[in-house]
Write a protein that holds these residues in place. Structure first.
Motif, mmCIF file in Angstrom:
data_model
loop_
_atom_site.group_PDB
_atom_site.id
_atom_site.type_symbol
_atom_site.label_atom_id
_atom_site.label_comp_id
_atom_site.label_asym_id
_atom_site.label_seq_id
_atom_site.Cartn_x
_atom_site.Cartn_y
_atom_site.Cartn_z
ATOM 1 N N MET A 168 0.845 -1.185 0.000
ATOM 2 C CA MET A 168 0.000 0.000 0.000
ATOM 3 C C MET A 168 0.880 1.234 0.000
ATOM 4 O O MET A 168 2.024 1.191 0.410
ATOM 5 C CB MET A 168 -0.895 -0.005 1.237
ATOM 6 C CG MET A 168 -2.051 -0.987 1.112
ATOM 7 S SD MET A 168 -3.155 -0.994 2.520
ATOM 8 C CE MET A 168 -2.164 -1.822 3.744
ATOM 9 N N THR A 169 0.329 2.320 -0.419
ATOM 10 C CA THR A 169 1.089 3.564 -0.518
ATOM 11 C C THR A 169 0.672 4.502 0.618
ATOM 12 O O THR A 169 -0.507 4.686 0.885
ATOM 13 C CB THR A 169 0.778 4.245 -1.872
ATOM 14 O OG1 THR A 169 1.035 3.289 -2.905
ATOM 15 C CG2 THR A 169 1.639 5.478 -2.065
ATOM 16 N N PHE A 170 1.675 5.072 1.275
ATOM 17 C CA PHE A 170 1.394 6.028 2.343
ATOM 18 C C PHE A 170 1.101 7.397 1.747
ATOM 19 O O PHE A 170 1.656 7.776 0.704
ATOM 20 C CB PHE A 170 2.592 6.136 3.286
ATOM 21 C CG PHE A 170 2.730 4.935 4.187
ATOM 22 C CD1 PHE A 170 2.072 4.876 5.402
ATOM 23 C CD2 PHE A 170 3.495 3.850 3.791
ATOM 24 C CE1 PHE A 170 2.166 3.753 6.210
ATOM 25 C CE2 PHE A 170 3.608 2.726 4.596
ATOM 26 C CZ PHE A 170 2.941 2.681 5.811
ATOM 27 N N ASN A 171 0.246 8.130 2.408
ATOM 28 C CA ASN A 171 0.066 9.527 2.042
ATOM 29 C C ASN A 171 1.320 10.285 2.449
ATOM 30 O O ASN A 171 1.771 10.194 3.596
ATOM 31 C CB ASN A 171 -1.166 10.101 2.750
ATOM 32 C CG ASN A 171 -2.445 9.586 2.105
ATOM 33 O OD1 ASN A 171 -2.602 9.645 0.887
ATOM 34 N ND2 ASN A 171 -3.354 9.051 2.920
ATOM 35 N N ASP A 172 1.885 11.039 1.496
ATOM 36 C CA ASP A 172 3.190 11.675 1.725
ATOM 37 C C ASP A 172 3.218 12.546 2.974
ATOM 38 O O ASP A 172 4.247 12.646 3.639
ATOM 39 C CB ASP A 172 3.562 12.544 0.512
ATOM 40 C CG ASP A 172 4.082 11.702 -0.647
ATOM 41 O OD1 ASP A 172 4.358 10.502 -0.436
ATOM 42 O OD2 ASP A 172 4.205 12.254 -1.769
ATOM 43 N N ASN A 173 2.088 13.187 3.278
ATOM 44 C CA ASN A 173 2.110 14.143 4.386
ATOM 45 C C ASN A 173 1.656 13.555 5.725
ATOM 46 O O ASN A 173 1.564 14.272 6.719
ATOM 47 C CB ASN A 173 1.263 15.373 4.037
ATOM 48 C CG ASN A 173 -0.165 15.000 3.709
ATOM 49 O OD1 ASN A 173 -0.449 13.836 3.386
ATOM 50 N ND2 ASN A 173 -1.080 15.950 3.809
ATOM 51 N N ALA A 174 1.388 12.249 5.786
ATOM 52 C CA ALA A 174 1.050 11.647 7.087
ATOM 53 C C ALA A 174 2.270 11.709 8.000
ATOM 54 O O ALA A 174 3.403 11.537 7.555
ATOM 55 C CB ALA A 174 0.605 10.199 6.889
ATOM 56 N N ARG A 175 2.027 11.971 9.286
ATOM 57 C CA ARG A 175 3.140 12.074 10.250
ATOM 58 C C ARG A 175 3.267 10.751 10.994
ATOM 59 O O ARG A 175 2.318 10.265 11.585
ATOM 60 C CB ARG A 175 2.879 13.183 11.286
ATOM 61 C CG ARG A 175 2.607 14.547 10.708
ATOM 62 C CD ARG A 175 3.766 15.156 9.975
ATOM 63 N NE ARG A 175 4.983 15.280 10.794
ATOM 64 C CZ ARG A 175 6.090 15.875 10.368
ATOM 65 N NH1 ARG A 175 6.158 16.372 9.143
ATOM 66 N NH2 ARG A 175 7.134 15.952 11.164
ATOM 67 N N ILE A 176 4.467 10.206 10.977
ATOM 68 C CA ILE A 176 4.704 8.911 11.618
ATOM 69 C C ILE A 176 5.186 9.114 13.049
ATOM 70 O O ILE A 176 6.102 9.886 13.289
ATOM 71 C CB ILE A 176 5.806 8.132 10.863
ATOM 72 C CG1 ILE A 176 5.458 7.985 9.379
ATOM 73 C CG2 ILE A 176 6.024 6.769 11.498
ATOM 74 C CD1 ILE A 176 6.639 7.505 8.570
ATOM 75 N N ASP A 177 4.561 8.395 13.965
ATOM 76 C CA ASP A 177 5.098 8.306 15.331
ATOM 77 C C ASP A 177 6.040 7.100 15.344
ATOM 78 O O ASP A 177 5.591 5.956 15.315
ATOM 79 C CB ASP A 177 3.940 8.113 16.307
ATOM 80 C CG ASP A 177 4.437 7.795 17.717
ATOM 81 O OD1 ASP A 177 5.659 7.797 17.940
ATOM 82 O OD2 ASP A 177 3.576 7.531 18.582
ATOM 83 N N THR A 178 7.337 7.368 15.385
ATOM 84 C CA THR A 178 8.305 6.265 15.313
ATOM 85 C C THR A 178 8.586 5.665 16.690
ATOM 86 O O THR A 178 9.426 4.782 16.825
ATOM 87 C CB THR A 178 9.649 6.710 14.702
ATOM 88 O OG1 THR A 178 10.154 7.794 15.480
ATOM 89 C CG2 THR A 178 9.474 7.133 13.264
ATOM 90 N N GLY A 179 7.853 6.147 17.687
ATOM 91 C CA GLY A 179 8.088 5.656 19.053
ATOM 92 C C GLY A 179 7.684 4.205 19.255
ATOM 93 O O GLY A 179 7.945 3.629 20.309
ATOM 94 N N LYS A 180 7.049 3.598 18.265
ATOM 95 C CA LYS A 180 6.604 2.211 18.412
ATOM 96 C C LYS A 180 7.644 1.212 17.928
ATOM 97 O O LYS A 180 7.438 0.001 18.037
ATOM 98 C CB LYS A 180 5.276 2.018 17.674
ATOM 99 C CG LYS A 180 4.158 2.766 18.419
ATOM 100 C CD LYS A 180 2.969 3.142 17.587
ATOM 101 C CE LYS A 180 2.029 4.009 18.436
ATOM 102 N NZ LYS A 180 0.929 4.570 17.682
ATOM 103 N N VAL A 181 8.734 1.701 17.366
ATOM 104 C CA VAL A 181 9.804 0.801 16.933
ATOM 105 C C VAL A 181 11.131 1.265 17.533
ATOM 106 O O VAL A 181 11.263 2.402 17.958
ATOM 107 C CB VAL A 181 9.943 0.755 15.385
ATOM 108 C CG1 VAL A 181 8.629 0.368 14.722
ATOM 109 C CG2 VAL A 181 10.439 2.082 14.830
ATOM 110 N N SER A 182 12.094 0.355 17.588
ATOM 111 C CA SER A 182 13.447 0.768 17.926
ATOM 112 C C SER A 182 14.407 0.118 16.955
ATOM 113 O O SER A 182 14.084 -0.882 16.310
ATOM 114 C CB SER A 182 13.787 0.413 19.375
ATOM 115 O OG SER A 182 13.687 -0.982 19.559
#
Ligand SMILES: [Zn+2]
Length: 296
Positions: A1-15
């Protein structure tokens, strides 16, 4: 699937863990056999048993010598997720977490999604290219090296499309859901075409499909959907991945006789069918423990 370019990712769920070297590991614990829930059967070798007995090693302070753990740098938006496999996993984790929060009473996130390079320690023993991606019930974390995706498309013959990759993480997340709802504990360790292991793996495939069904409705904090609606080509990519990791396909590829008594994950046909059941009807369709063997 393709992400919407302007969606903001919370990267706190991965390390992110990198730089691990062999050596400096002190084996601890005493013969606790951990349950490794891997994405495919073990790769390439003759050992097709996915429940490798793993001596519990240093669950706390378990990092390998030289290893660093850090937040994932450079992943902020959907555009980053479209460009880079690790960012794609971070964004997928964010979407999966928000989706499942709305589906399961008393939902808890996995403790971590560990993106590692080469190898790392988990609560279920060492994670490496030999284990493939897995969910470890004892520390409730998912371990994944994105280098696996090259193996998935190369050695296993799956599509290298983005949804094939996202399906892998969605499947491991599905094991976490089974842990929360208690089916993981029922699964047991026997193998065979109607075994608890096969039911558990097909349930994870179904849960992955359920997320795909509604993924385009899951939004970031500002209300921007992470993902665009799935296309038929992308569904075909996910189907191709599900087929590639079927027990029968893996046994054939490894040059061993296809023996249903050793099945642990289900056939290519079953894995595709259960993914599609989730994709059509959502998590309620994922009762793989409730159907007779003939309907599995
Ligand atoms: Zn699995």
């Amino acid at each position: 699937m393709t992400f919407n370019d302007n969606a903001r990712i919370d990267t706190g769920k991965v390390s992110k863990r990198s730089g691990a070297r062999r050596g400096g590991i002190i084996a601890g614990g005493g013969g606790i056999v951990a349950l490794l829930l891997v994405f495919g059967s073990q790769m390439l070798g003759v050992n097709l048993m996915p429940f490798a007995p793993v001596v519990d090693q240093l669950i706390s302070g378990s990092s390998l010598s030289g290893e660093r753990t850090e937040a994932l740098p450079g992943c902020e938006t959907g555009a980053d997720a479209n460009d880079d496999a690790e960012c794609r996993m971070a964004a997928t984790a964010d979407s999966l977490d928000r989706y499942w929060e709305g589906q399961v009473d008393g939902y808890r996130s996995p403790a971590d999604v560990v993106l590692y390079d080469g190898q790392t320690q988990s609560g279920c023993g060492t994670a490496s290219s030999a284990t493939g991606p897995f969910y470890c019930p004892s520390d409730q974390a998912i371990y994944l090296d994105v280098a696996f995706f090259d193996m998935l498309s190369g050695d296993y013959g799956a599509s290298d499309g983005s949804l094939a990759q996202m399906y892998v993480l969605a499947h491991e997340w599905g094991h976490h859901i089974s842990n929360l709802i208690g089916t993981l504990q029922q699964a047991g360790r026997e193998t065979g075409p109607a075994s608890g292991s096969v039911r558990l793996e097909l349930q994870a495939d179904c849960f992955a499909g359920a997320w795909v069904k509604d993924a385009s409705t899951v939004t970031d904090d500002a209300g921007v959907p992470f993902l665009q609606p799935v296309t038929q080509q992308q569904i075909a990519d996910a189907m191709s991945a599900a087929a590639a990791v079927g027990d029968d396909h893996i046994m054939e590829s490894a040059g061993v006789e296809v023996n249903p008594e050793r099945f642990t994950h289900g056939t290519s046909e079953q894995r595709q069918r259960w993914f599609q059941a989730g994709y059509r009807s959502g998590p309620a369709a994922c009762g793989t423990f409730d159907v007779p063997a003939s309907e599995l």
